[in-house]
Design a protein around this motif. Structure first.
Motif, PDB file in Angstrom:
ATOM      1  N   ASP A  82       0.821  -1.211   0.000  1.00  0.00           N
ATOM      2  CA  ASP A  82       0.000   0.000   0.000  1.00  0.00           C
ATOM      3  C   ASP A  82       0.853   1.259   0.000  1.00  0.00           C
ATOM      4  N   VAL A  88      -4.693   6.217   3.554  1.00  0.00           N
ATOM      5  CA  VAL A  88      -4.553   4.761   3.656  1.00  0.00           C
ATOM      6  C   VAL A  88      -4.164   4.343   5.070  1.00  0.00           C
ATOM      7  N   PRO A 149      -2.528  -4.200  -2.797  1.00  0.00           N
ATOM      8  CA  PRO A 149      -2.971  -3.505  -1.594  1.00  0.00           C
ATOM      9  C   PRO A 149      -3.811  -4.413  -0.703  1.00  0.00           C
ATOM     10  N   LEU A 155      -3.986  -4.555   6.773  1.00  0.00           N
ATOM     11  CA  LEU A 155      -3.044  -3.445   6.777  1.00  0.00           C
ATOM     12  C   LEU A 155      -2.956  -2.813   8.158  1.00  0.00           C
TER      13      LEU A 155
END
Length: 415
Positions: A82, A88, A149, A155
């Motif tokens: 990412d 993000v 991603p 994440l």
């Protein structure tokens, strides 16, 4: 038979198990760490060795856990595809800036108020048990480079684990300062804030970014002299150790530096290169071997008196830390996030504790005297054990359910 022959044979068997066990348990609600702990406990019980107690060898425990954590952090930085944009990473910012301090404060209050620990030891307990673990969280982390991603859950958990190990250090130093000076504010307070908080964090980020960027230039932009042309995976270890040592030499946080270094290395070659994958795979193999060794030893320590001091108040405290404090602090930190509520709940629940907790405890134990430190060791061992068992048996199921829900929603939207 010579002891070193037995050691070589046992270590060779351990290496084979690193590769084989994940295949054996692929469809079972088990994880590699759970198997390792079981092997260690069974082996030491069979040998009747009484177990190895990490509290009796703080320096050795510190070195082994430190090595494992820094390799894991570097690998985590390498596998994030990412982009480095606030849009993000803002959920990571919430977890680090809100959830982590709340968790430390709540655990410290629990330690001082419920367990009657001195404030220095209670603060240390908060610093030790607040960080999520980058070593044991493979099921809930992003995939290798070139997988694209990640979803917000993976994440968030990967980036949180990558940075909060380093961000626990200021609170470890706070515990050391309180142990030396008491709770009354003084000159030490200003030194702690300016040096242990501001300088060490900034220095760790700067050292990691500069050295990661330079490493990227040497690997991908040096023409025929580029390190990528060698195809050697052990370069990952060299870069990790140099970055860590450089950050520590300028009194920065090396844990932060190696994770940031991995991210910076990726930015120099944004498109995933085959060498990125080679570096990541080598780091992951070494990390897994070290992790397995440590957890076998941890399992062996459970065959001894490691949990002999476990009382019902400590069991209750451990349950509150895992089932109340972390999930509640996580939900508070993520309040207002665009992440769906069920995903916020999963991120908040999977605050896996592990190797890093033992590192901080060993580091502090070697640096100063803490009242009630045996209680801290016992509670930490209990929390880590329960976390590995609880999160290890549920992480695969939870992530599969989440992926299924996401795929189902995608098909509905497409239809």
């Amino acid at each position: 038979m010579e002891p070193h022959i037995i050691f070589l044979g046992g270590f060779g068997l351990l290496i084979l198990l690193v590769a084989w066990i994940p295949v054996l348990i692929d469809r079972l609600p088990l994880s590699l760490p759970i198997i390792c702990i079981g092997i260690g406990a069974g082996l030491f019980y069979w040998l009747d060795e009484g177990g190895l107690q990490p509290r009796d060898y703080p320096s050795t425990t510190e070195i082994l856990t430190e090595l494992t954590v820094i390799i894991s952090l570097a690998g985590a930085g390498l596998r994030i595809d990412d982009p480095l944009k606030w849009s993000v990473w803002k959920d990571t910012g919430r977890l680090l800036g809100i959830t982590m301090p709340l968790t430390i404060a709540a655990i410290a209050a629990l330690g001082a108020g419920f367990l009657d620990l001195p404030w220095a030891t209670a603060i240390l307990l908060g610093a030790v048990l607040a960080p999520t673990d980058p070593v044991l969280a493979a099921e809930v982390q992003v995939g290798p480079p070139r997988t694209g991603p990640a979803d917000k859950v993976r994440l968030s958990l990967t980036s949180e684990a990558g940075l909060n190990d380093g961000l626990a250090f200021p609170f470890t130093f706070l515990a050391l300062a309180v142990a030396a000076n008491g709770t009354e504010l003084g000159d030490w307070t200003w030194h702690w804030f300016t040096v242990d908080v501001i300088w060490r964090i900034v220095a760790g980020i700067a050292a990691g970014w500069i050295l990661g960027w330079l490493s990227g230039l040497l690997m991908f932009r040096s023409g025929r002299l580029s390190l990528a042309s060698t195809g050697q995976g052990f370069v990952a270890l060299g870069g990790t150790f140099v970055t860590y040592a450089s950050a520590e030499l300028i009194h920065g946080y090396g844990f932060i530096a190696v994770f940031v270094g991995g991210l910076a290395l990726r930015t120099t070659q944004r498109e995933v290169h085959d060498y990125h994958i080679r570096l990541h795979d080598f780091s992951e193999e070494i990390e897994r071997l070290l992790m397995m060794t440590l957890l076998v030893l941890f399992g062996g320590s459970l065959a001894g008196p490691l949990l002999d001091g476990l009382t019902w108040p400590l069991v209750a405290a451990g349950a509150v830390i895992l089932l109340v404090i972390r999930p509640l602090a996580g939900m508070i930190g993520l309040f207002g996030s665009a992440m769906p509520l069920r995903e916020q709940a999963i991120v908040s629940f999977f605050g896996i504790r592990g190797v890093g907790s033992f590192y901080y405890l060993a580091y502090a134990t070697a640096a100063a005297e803490f009242g009630g430190i045996d209680t801290a060791w016992t509670l930490t061992a209990f929390v880590v054990l329960v976390s590995i068992l609880m999160h290890g048996t549920t992480s695969g199921i939870a992530m599969a359910w989440l992926d299924h829900r996401r795929e189902h929603a995608r098909h509905q939207n497409a239809g």
